[in-house]
Design a protein around this motif. Structure first.
Motif, PDB file in Angstrom:
ATOM      1  N   ALA A  24     104.234 -81.093 -80.802  1.00  9.09           N
ATOM      2  CA  ALA A  24     103.883 -80.961 -82.219  1.00  9.09           C
ATOM      3  C   ALA A  24     104.192 -79.548 -82.693  1.00  9.09           C
ATOM      4  O   ALA A  24     104.637 -78.698 -81.927  1.00  9.09           O
ATOM      5  CB  ALA A  24     102.397 -81.285 -82.430  1.00  9.09           C
TER       6      ALA A  24
ATOM      7  N   TYR B 296     100.350 -80.277 -94.797  1.00  4.63           N
ATOM      8  CA  TYR B 296     100.466 -81.214 -93.691  1.00  4.63           C
ATOM      9  C   TYR B 296      99.154 -81.958 -93.561  1.00  4.63           C
ATOM     10  O   TYR B 296      98.081 -81.383 -93.738  1.00  4.63           O
ATOM     11  CB  TYR B 296     100.772 -80.482 -92.375  1.00  4.63           C
TER      12      TYR B 296
ATOM     13  N   THR C  78     104.090 -91.262 -87.137  1.00  4.72           N
ATOM     14  CA  THR C  78     105.063 -90.204 -86.856  1.00  4.72           C
ATOM     15  C   THR C  78     106.405 -90.821 -86.507  1.00  4.72           C
ATOM     16  O   THR C  78     106.471 -91.952 -86.018  1.00  4.72           O
ATOM     17  CB  THR C  78     104.580 -89.317 -85.689  1.00  4.72           C
TER      18      THR C  78
ATOM     19  N   ASN D 238      96.318 -83.851 -91.442  1.00  2.00           N
ATOM     20  CA  ASN D 238      95.791 -83.887 -90.083  1.00  2.00           C
ATOM     21  C   ASN D 238      94.405 -84.518 -90.126  1.00  2.00           C
ATOM     22  O   ASN D 238      93.463 -83.932 -90.631  1.00  2.00           O
ATOM     23  CB  ASN D 238      95.691 -82.475 -89.510  1.00  2.00           C
TER      24      ASN D 238
ATOM     25  N   MET E 185     102.047 -78.212 -85.659  1.00  5.21           N
ATOM     26  CA  MET E 185     100.997 -77.799 -86.575  1.00  5.21           C
ATOM     27  C   MET E 185      99.905 -77.033 -85.831  1.00  5.21           C
ATOM     28  O   MET E 185      98.899 -77.605 -85.408  1.00  5.21           O
ATOM     29  CB  MET E 185     100.408 -79.009 -87.301  1.00  5.21           C
TER      30      MET E 185
ATOM     31  N   ASP F 294      94.728 -80.683 -83.214  1.00  5.16           N
ATOM     32  CA  ASP F 294      94.610 -82.042 -82.681  1.00  5.16           C
ATOM     33  C   ASP F 294      95.333 -83.014 -83.599  1.00  5.16           C
ATOM     34  O   ASP F 294      94.923 -83.216 -84.747  1.00  5.16           O
ATOM     35  CB  ASP F 294      93.136 -82.421 -82.555  1.00  5.16           C
ATOM     36  N   HIS F 295      96.398 -83.622 -83.105  1.00  4.75           N
ATOM     37  CA  HIS F 295      97.193 -84.553 -83.892  1.00  4.75           C
ATOM     38  C   HIS F 295      97.347 -85.842 -83.089  1.00  4.75           C
ATOM     39  O   HIS F 295      98.301 -85.993 -82.322  1.00  4.75           O
ATOM     40  CB  HIS F 295      98.544 -83.951 -84.231  1.00  4.75           C
TER      41      HIS F 295
ATOM     42  N   LYS G 155     100.862 -80.362 -76.108  1.00  2.90           N
ATOM     43  CA  LYS G 155     101.292 -80.864 -77.407  1.00  2.90           C
ATOM     44  C   LYS G 155     102.796 -81.108 -77.471  1.00  2.90           C
ATOM     45  O   LYS G 155     103.589 -80.370 -76.884  1.00  2.90           O
ATOM     46  CB  LYS G 155     100.934 -79.862 -78.520  1.00  2.90           C
TER      47      LYS G 155
END
Length: 323
Positions: free
Chosen positions: A162, A303, A8, A305, A164, A93-94, A160
């Motif tokens: 994030a 995306y 990232t 993941n 997504m 969950d990333h 998060k």
């Protein structure tokens, strides 16, 4: 670097030294140049800005506008995800992104929020330069202006940093529409989608409708922000994972049938999933009727993941009326 993960570009801190070294500054100057030209025919100009997309790197003066000691942190509840279905946790969950718990433990929560705010202030200045150029141009009174973002962002909410996910913070985006010659300032809280931009612009410009378009004309809300609006906004993220947004509720249904329901009238932060509360059964069943029966085959945005790919059909927008 504040956050180091090669998967990232997430990071924050003052860099570079001057606004002129930022790509967004160049984009603003390009738009200003277009507005300074003589146009004999109607024209359509689009100016895209990167910030506040990560990395949250902008010159130090924008960080100084937001001292960390004065920052109001986003609402965060440590056990927020305890009532979330397992599939909802898995989709959101990333591991390449920092969590709020990590930021708190490492003393970076305020610094990360500062980076986000600094990036917003910087891009606001770029937008301001373009609007000033429009105001002083020959097109000030006959130009429609639309400002929107492509997604929301969790800056610490739900553990998060994030975007997504199907929760409010990840899917709600700014939407500001200024019709030509409009001087009013008003806000509409009706749920709309970015799919609505095309038919709205077509209507404002007096062009023929496109029968293949799925969006809805928003000009009734521009005239009256409280006009009757019986529509919902739907966001799809992955195979058969959908969120349905009304003015009061957010309903989420996952591919395995798991559900989330939030009553924004009493729970703006979506801390309490009431999907299993019998008192909300009637509301939940009604909202479930809006869930698409199958995924849109034309969805193109993807995306990555973990080991799965997810398709995102559209993004909700917080509709704002005339400026």
């Amino acid at each position: 670097m504040a956050w180091q993960d090669p998967r990232t570009s997430t990071d924050w801190g003052p860099f570079p030294e001057r606004d002129e070294q930022m790509p967004d500054y160049d984009s603003a100057q390009w738009a200003i140049e277009q507005l300074s030209r003589k146009h004999d025919k109607p024209f359509f100009t689009v100016c895209g800005f990167i910030r506040p997309h990560v990395p949250w790197h902008v010159p130090r003066k924008w960080f100084d506008m937001h001292p960390t000691k004065d920052i109001v942190l986003p609402p965060y509840l440590k056990d927020d995800l305890d009532d979330i279905p397992e599939i909802g946790k898995r989709i959101a969950d990333h591991p390449m992104m920092p969590t709020t718990e990590w930021a708190i433990k490492n003393g970076q929560f305020r610094n990360a929020v500062q980076g986000y705010l600094a990036s917003v202030s910087f891009v606001d200045s770029c937008i301001g330069m373009v609007l000033n150029a429009l105001e002083s141009s020959a097109y000030a009174d006959n130009t429609a202006v639309v400002l929107w973002g492509d997604h929301g962002y969790q800056v610490g909410e739900k553990d998060k940093f994030a975007k997504m996910a199907l929760w409010e913070r990840a899917t709600r985006t700014p939407l500001i529409i200024k019709p030509p010659k409009s001087k009013q300032h008003q806000v509409s809280h009706k749920p709309v989608s970015l799919l609505d931009l095309y038919p709205t612009l077509i209507k404002m410009c007096g062009l023929p409708n496109n029968p293949e378009n799925e969006g809805r004309d928003l000009t009734p809300l521009l005239k009256d922000p409280n006009a009757p609006w019986e529509h919902v906004a739907i966001t799809t993220y992955g195979a058969k994972n959908h969120a349905v947004k009304t003015e009061r509720y957010r309903y989420i249904q996952y591919e395995d049938g798991s559900e989330e329901l939030y009553d924004h009238e009493i729970d703006r932060d979506e801390w309490s999933n009431v999907a299993n509360d019998p008192a909300y059964d009637k509301i939940k069943n009604k909202l479930a009727t809006y869930v698409p029966k199958e995924n849109a085959p034309w969805s193109k945005m993807s995306y990555y993941n973990g080991n799965e790919y997810f398709l995102q059909k559209t993004v909700e927008a917080g509709a704002k009326g005339r400026m």
